[in-house]
Design an enzyme around this catalytic site. Structure first.
Site, short mmCIF file in Angstrom:
data_model
loop_
_atom_site.label_atom_id
_atom_site.label_comp_id
_atom_site.label_asym_id
_atom_site.label_seq_id
_atom_site.Cartn_x
_atom_site.Cartn_y
_atom_site.Cartn_z
N ASP A 9 0.88 -1.16 0.00
CA ASP A 9 0.00 0.00 0.00
C ASP A 9 0.93 1.23 0.00
O ASP A 9 2.10 1.12 0.36
CB ASP A 9 -0.87 -0.04 1.26
CG ASP A 9 -1.68 1.22 1.43
OD1 ASP A 9 -2.36 1.62 0.48
OD2 ASP A 9 -1.60 1.84 2.53
N ASP A 11 -0.13 5.10 0.83
CA ASP A 11 -0.39 6.09 1.89
C ASP A 11 -0.36 5.42 3.27
O ASP A 11 -1.19 4.56 3.56
CB ASP A 11 -1.77 6.73 1.70
CG ASP A 11 -1.91 7.49 0.39
OD1 ASP A 11 -0.96 8.21 0.02
OD2 ASP A 11 -2.97 7.39 -0.25
C1 BG6 Z 1 -5.80 5.68 -0.14
C2 BG6 Z 1 -5.94 6.40 1.17
O1 BG6 Z 1 -4.49 5.29 -0.31
O2 BG6 Z 1 -6.18 6.52 -1.23
C3 BG6 Z 1 -7.36 6.95 1.32
O3 BG6 Z 1 -5.66 5.53 2.24
C4 BG6 Z 1 -7.69 7.82 0.12
O4 BG6 Z 1 -7.45 7.67 2.51
C5 BG6 Z 1 -7.52 7.02 -1.16
O5 BG6 Z 1 -9.03 8.30 0.21
C6 BG6 Z 1 -7.81 7.83 -2.43
O6 BG6 Z 1 -6.82 8.82 -2.56
P1 BG6 Z 1 -6.81 9.93 -3.69
O7 BG6 Z 1 -5.40 10.44 -3.67
O8 BG6 Z 1 -7.19 9.29 -4.99
O9 BG6 Z 1 -7.81 10.97 -3.28
MG MG Z 2 -2.78 3.14 3.55
#
Ligand code: BG6
Ligand code: MG
Length: 210
Positions: A9, A11
């Site tokens: 993963d 984030d």
């Molecule tokens: C995930 C995060 O990696 O990405 C979520 O953990 C987030 O919190 C999701 O909502 C979507 O992210 P983005 O950058 O497309 O808005």
């Molecule tokens: Mg994550």
């Protein structure tokens, strides 16, 4: 290590962008007068942008049109991207950097499996734009975690069956997605104590002990 590939993963695992997600959602929630704190933010981990917004709006006493919701998501993403634009390779922790280098030497295939549509931008900011063997992200899936689609796509891209890959996750939704896809899962951060996970990591470099 008994695995042939690892799917990370992004984030909250590779980098601390989970904090920037929180700050950007918090600014939007404050502006709309909706209660939101770090505990509620944990519910958004691994969940797509629009699904995250819906979770935030559950605490609102107003109803919003689809157009308004799209504008809120855009507002959050604009602020989030401003925070991301300040990131550099220095934002990759020594623990993550050295562990990735060690894993690379072992010959394991290394991939990203993230719900985020900002994945390519983040990887570029932190200097990992060309590091991974495959990147599956929010731009190439129709179902976000806890659905296993993004991990299955990543495994397919590196040409390995799920049973031979380990997923590394900080989200309960991500642990669920990994197991649903037939992967073992190493949980860390917010999901570290998730009993469904195969392994529980105190820190990223614990991967080297598996
Ligand atoms: C995930 C995060 O990696 O990405 C979520 O953990 C987030 O919190 C999701 O909502 C979507 O992210 P983005 O950058 O497309 O808005
Ligand atoms: Mg994550």
């Amino acid at each position: 290590m008994k695995y042939q590939g690892i799917i990370f993963d992004l984030d909250g695992v590779i980098c601390s962008t989970d904090e920037y997600h929180y700050l950007a959602w918090k600014a939007l929630a404050d502006r709309l007068g909706i209660p939101f704190d770090r505990e509620r933010n944990n519910l958004l981990r691994g969940v797509s942008r629009m699904a995250s917004l819906e979770i935030i709006l559950e605490k609102s006493n107003k109803t919003y049109t689809e157009e308004e919701k799209a504008a809120f998501a855009e507002e959050k993403n604009t602020l989030y991207r401003q925070l991301l634009s300040r990131m550099s390779p220095a934002d990759l922790s020594d623990d993550v950097r050295s562990t990735l280098e060690e894993l690379r030497k072992t010959g394991l295939l290394l991939a990203i499996g993230s719900s985020s549509k900002n994945t390519p931008y983040i990887l570029q900011r932190i200097g990992l734009g060309n590091f991974f063997d495959a990147v599956a992200d929010g731009n190439c899936i129709t179902h976000s975690k806890p659905h296993p689609e993004v991990f299955l796509k990543a495994a397919d891209m590196i040409g390995l069956p799920p049973q031979t890959c380990l997923v590394v996750e900080d989200a309960h939704a991500g642990v669920e997605a990994a197991l649903a896809g037939g992967f073992d899962c190493a949980a860390m951060g917010d999901a570290r104590d998730d009993e469904r996970a195969t392994w529980h990591l105190q820190r990223f470099s614990d991967l080297l002990k598996l």
